[in-house]
Design a protein around this motif. Structure first.
Motif, short mmCIF file in Angstrom:
data_model
loop_
_atom_site.label_atom_id
_atom_site.label_comp_id
_atom_site.label_asym_id
_atom_site.label_seq_id
_atom_site.Cartn_x
_atom_site.Cartn_y
_atom_site.Cartn_z
N ALA A 123 0.86 -1.00 -0.33
CA ALA A 123 0.09 0.08 0.43
C ALA A 123 0.79 1.07 0.20
O ALA A 123 0.57 1.78 -0.94
N ARG A 124 2.10 1.18 0.18
CA ARG A 124 2.87 2.86 0.56
C ARG A 124 3.55 2.57 -0.15
O ARG A 124 3.78 3.14 -0.95
N ALA A 149 -7.69 4.66 -6.84
CA ALA A 149 -7.90 3.05 -8.30
C ALA A 149 -7.33 2.14 -7.30
O ALA A 149 -8.12 1.49 -7.80
N TRP A 150 -6.43 1.64 -7.08
CA TRP A 150 -5.81 0.26 -6.03
C TRP A 150 -6.77 0.40 -4.88
O TRP A 150 -7.76 -0.82 -5.24
N TRP A 151 -7.30 0.93 -4.15
CA TRP A 151 -8.46 1.40 -3.02
C TRP A 151 -9.85 0.82 -3.71
O TRP A 151 -10.48 0.20 -2.07
N LYS A 175 -9.80 -3.54 -1.51
CA LYS A 175 -11.21 -3.54 -1.08
C LYS A 175 -10.73 -4.69 -0.12
O LYS A 175 -11.08 -5.04 0.98
N ALA A 176 -9.95 -5.67 -0.72
CA ALA A 176 -9.67 -7.25 0.38
C ALA A 176 -8.64 -7.18 1.39
O ALA A 176 -8.62 -7.97 2.17
N ARG A 211 -6.15 0.47 6.72
CA ARG A 211 -6.36 1.61 7.59
C ARG A 211 -5.45 1.71 8.78
O ARG A 211 -5.78 3.45 8.79
N PRO A 212 -5.14 1.36 9.23
CA PRO A 212 -4.20 1.54 10.62
C PRO A 212 -3.13 2.79 10.33
O PRO A 212 -2.59 3.49 11.17
N ILE A 213 -2.74 2.25 9.12
CA ILE A 213 -1.34 3.47 8.40
C ILE A 213 -2.32 4.13 7.42
O ILE A 213 -1.22 4.71 6.63
N MET A 214 -3.43 5.12 7.57
CA MET A 214 -4.41 5.96 6.62
C MET A 214 -3.84 7.14 6.53
O MET A 214 -3.25 7.95 6.02
N ASP A 215 -2.97 7.55 7.67
CA ASP A 215 -2.01 8.74 7.68
C ASP A 215 -0.86 8.96 7.48
O ASP A 215 -0.36 9.79 6.60
#
Length: 361
Positions: free
Chosen positions: A290-291, A303-305, A311-312, A318-322
């Motif tokens: 994700a990074r 687009a990936w999200w 989605k999977a 989510r814990p690293i969204m910041d």
């Protein structure tokens, strides 16, 4: 000494955990530590009711929970011995406690409050003051022998005092890190004086270990928190919740939700990781992926999200969204910079255009 490097495939011993919990009054340190320790002990031993070692420096406060935690093995760690003599909370006494916990084969040991090792009677600050006083008196005696009437400045001898005391404390920290039992360290935290008000408030006195967004100072050595497997600071606004995450590796980020109180599940999951039976490495790989996607910019990450792949794995990311948001922002800014502009700044900032050969001198 014979040195032998061992293939990691031959190393099957479980890792040990050193978890640091800090917080002010009414933040749920003791109860949270017991819950986490219960989950940790049960997972390590493989059955409910596994013993929990508890080192209590706070006048048997942990016994308030003895009915809820009958598996607690309690040790009243007082500043005085059985004869009533003051022995304090020096580093060597804490090392003895860890030795005893290992000898008793306790799967987990809670040390509450470890702040006594730093600021209690016989703790590091007290030892420093004693050594500093001795050094100053010795210098004053030396001056007297030579009829030197110059006053002795204690500040000049503070570092010498630390050089005598700190090695003793570092041996204790090393003993914690190398313990063969899991350890949960509870420390007190004090509010940091704030400058400004409301959303503009920030810590008034910065230090090398204090973050601007954390308005609490653990009553311990500043380096201790970075020796922990994980270190969190609890806040009175959300008792038991790891609101301020000082050191949390990727494999634990999903466990430490600042909106959710820690519990038995926290300790069990950490123990599974220590035994090499968790999905932590797979989750870290997902976070790293994700990074990498965020480094392509907001559009690519979005687009990936929204794709099936994104989605999977949303719960893992989510814990690293910041952090993800910050990476996207940097990538978006970089994308606006022309390759023809040196250092990412417009030509007018330099007064003349950088032409390459002519400017090399």
């Amino acid at each position: 000494m014979s040195i032998r490097f061992i293939p990691v495939t031959q190393i099957n011993d479980p890792l040990t955990i050193a978890l640091g919990l800090s917080g002010g009054s009414a933040t749920g340190k003791t109860y949270s530590a017991l819950l986490v320790a219960r989950g940790m002990a049960q997972e390590m031993v493989g059955k409910s009711g596994a013993p929990i070692g508890y080192v209590d420096t706070e006048n048997k406060r942990a016994l308030h929970y003895k009915e809820a935690f009958p598996e607690m093995m309690h040790f009243d760690f007082a500043a005085t011995n059985e004869a009533g003599e003051v022995v304090g909370f020096g580093p060597e006494r804490w090392i003895e406690v860890i030795d005893a916990a290992e000898a008793a084969e306790l799967p987990v040991l809670i040390m509450d409050s470890f702040s006594h090792a730093w600021e209690g009677v016989g703790g590091v600050l007290d030892l420093h003051a004693q050594v500093l006083d001795r050094l100053v008196r010795d210098k004053e005696a030396q001056n007297a022998r030579y009829n030197n009437t110059s006053p002795v400045d204690p500040a000049k001898y503070s570092q010498l005092a630390w050089a005598e005391v700190k090695p003793r404390y570092r041996r204790l920290i090393d003993r914690i890190v190398r313990a063969k039992t899991n350890i949960i360290i509870c420390t007190r935290a004090k509010p940091v004086m704030q400058a400004g008000f409301g959303a503009k408030a920030k810590n008034a006195r910065p230090t090398k270990t204090r973050r601007e967004d954390v308005p609490w100072d653990p009553a311990s050595d500043g380096d201790l928190m970075f020796e922990m497997t994980a270190m969190v600071i609890l806040d009175p606004s959300a008792p038991g919740c790891p609101v301020h995450q000082i050191k949390v590796a990727d494999q634990f980020k999903g466990l430490f939700d600042p909106r959710r109180p820690m519990g038995e599940y926290t300790g069990a999951a950490m123990a599974k990781w220590a035994r090499g039976q968790s999905e932590a490495q797979e989750q870290k790989a997902i976070m790293d992926g994700a990074r990498d996607k965020a480094r392509e910019g907001t559009e690519a990450f979005t687009a990936w999200w929204n794709s099936d792949d994104g989605k999977a794995v949303r719960p893992v990311v989510r814990p690293i969204m910041d952090e993800i948001q910050a990476l996207c922002r940097v990538a978006d800014e970089v994308a606006t910079i022309s390759d023809d502009v040196p250092f990412g700044r417009p030509d007018e900032d330099y007064g003349e255009t950088f032409t390459g050969e002519a400017d090399r001198g």
